[in-house]
Motif scaffolding. Sequence first.
Motif, mmCIF file in Angstrom:
data_model
loop_
_atom_site.group_PDB
_atom_site.id
_atom_site.type_symbol
_atom_site.label_atom_id
_atom_site.label_comp_id
_atom_site.label_asym_id
_atom_site.label_seq_id
_atom_site.Cartn_x
_atom_site.Cartn_y
_atom_site.Cartn_z
ATOM 1 N N CYS A 125 0.827 -1.207 0.000
ATOM 2 C CA CYS A 125 0.000 0.000 0.000
ATOM 3 C C CYS A 125 0.860 1.255 0.000
ATOM 4 O O CYS A 125 0.734 2.112 0.857
ATOM 5 N N THR A 126 1.796 1.362 -0.917
ATOM 6 C CA THR A 126 2.619 2.553 -1.022
ATOM 7 C C THR A 126 1.879 3.621 -1.811
ATOM 8 O O THR A 126 0.887 3.355 -2.484
ATOM 9 N N LYS A 127 2.397 4.845 -1.779
ATOM 10 C CA LYS A 127 1.739 5.936 -2.484
ATOM 11 C C LYS A 127 1.704 5.694 -3.988
ATOM 12 O O LYS A 127 0.810 6.147 -4.685
ATOM 13 N N SER A 155 -6.904 5.460 7.967
ATOM 14 C CA SER A 155 -5.485 5.345 7.618
ATOM 15 C C SER A 155 -5.150 3.904 7.267
ATOM 16 O O SER A 155 -5.924 2.977 7.558
ATOM 17 N N LYS A 156 -3.986 3.709 6.667
ATOM 18 C CA LYS A 156 -3.511 2.359 6.349
ATOM 19 C C LYS A 156 -3.258 1.560 7.623
ATOM 20 O O LYS A 156 -3.463 0.350 7.667
ATOM 21 N N ASP A 160 -4.465 -2.310 8.701
ATOM 22 C CA ASP A 160 -3.594 -3.358 9.235
ATOM 23 C C ASP A 160 -4.103 -3.860 10.586
ATOM 24 O O ASP A 160 -4.100 -5.064 10.855
ATOM 25 N N ALA A 161 -4.565 -2.933 11.425
ATOM 26 C CA ALA A 161 -5.089 -3.310 12.746
ATOM 27 C C ALA A 161 -6.374 -4.133 12.605
ATOM 28 O O ALA A 161 -6.605 -5.071 13.374
ATOM 29 N N SER A 196 -6.474 3.843 -1.267
ATOM 30 C CA SER A 196 -7.168 4.981 -0.663
ATOM 31 C C SER A 196 -8.010 5.716 -1.695
ATOM 32 O O SER A 196 -7.725 5.685 -2.890
ATOM 33 N N CYS A 197 -9.035 6.378 -1.207
ATOM 34 C CA CYS A 197 -9.907 7.185 -2.055
ATOM 35 C C CYS A 197 -9.166 8.457 -2.467
ATOM 36 O O CYS A 197 -8.575 9.135 -1.636
#
Length: 210
Positions: A125-127, A155-156, A160-161, A196-197
Amino acid sequence: MMKRSIFIVITTIILLISIAFPTTVLAASMPTTTITSVKSQSKAFTVKWKKKSGITGYQIQYSTNSKFKKGNKSIKIKNAKTISKKITKLKVAKKYYVRIRTYKGKKYSKWSKVKSIKTPKESKCTKDNIQKETHCTNNNNHSIKCGNMGRWFNSKDEVDAYWDKVDISYFEQYQNGIITFEEYHKKSPYGYECWSCSYCGKWTGNFKYN
């Protein structure tokens, strides 16, 4: 008389050494545990093990050396009911070896069998890997749900959580006998992809299953 004096001196020295340099006691009667799974994440991995009773907790040891000869790091889990731990701040694209044992006071069980895991080269999930979604408006009004996770996150890290939460939930069901080990591996996602949107900046994604 001299022999008795020598005996007293030697006994005193041994006692002082044992006090100054306490050692770990390996107890044959201590229950051993086993690692049930190790899952890699971005610069991290999550290890799970079988719960044991009659103990204080667990000691996890991990290293990049398969023989644990150098660079070892240890973590103590002080709650015997804990059955998983996320190890963070690791190097990318690096192979790690992990093992675990139980303890009670100064008594430790034997180490479990060693498991190995390799951290991924880079986060999924990089930019540069953001997928632009067109179903969101500037006022943050999502018209449809995006991704099989079925929800949006701020958020990313929240993504993950959430993955950790879902995985641990199924693992606890397996530990409590609600589902079988095969059902756990089938229902619990082994990973995910997220994006992400482009308008509101919120995150969503898809779980990946075996």
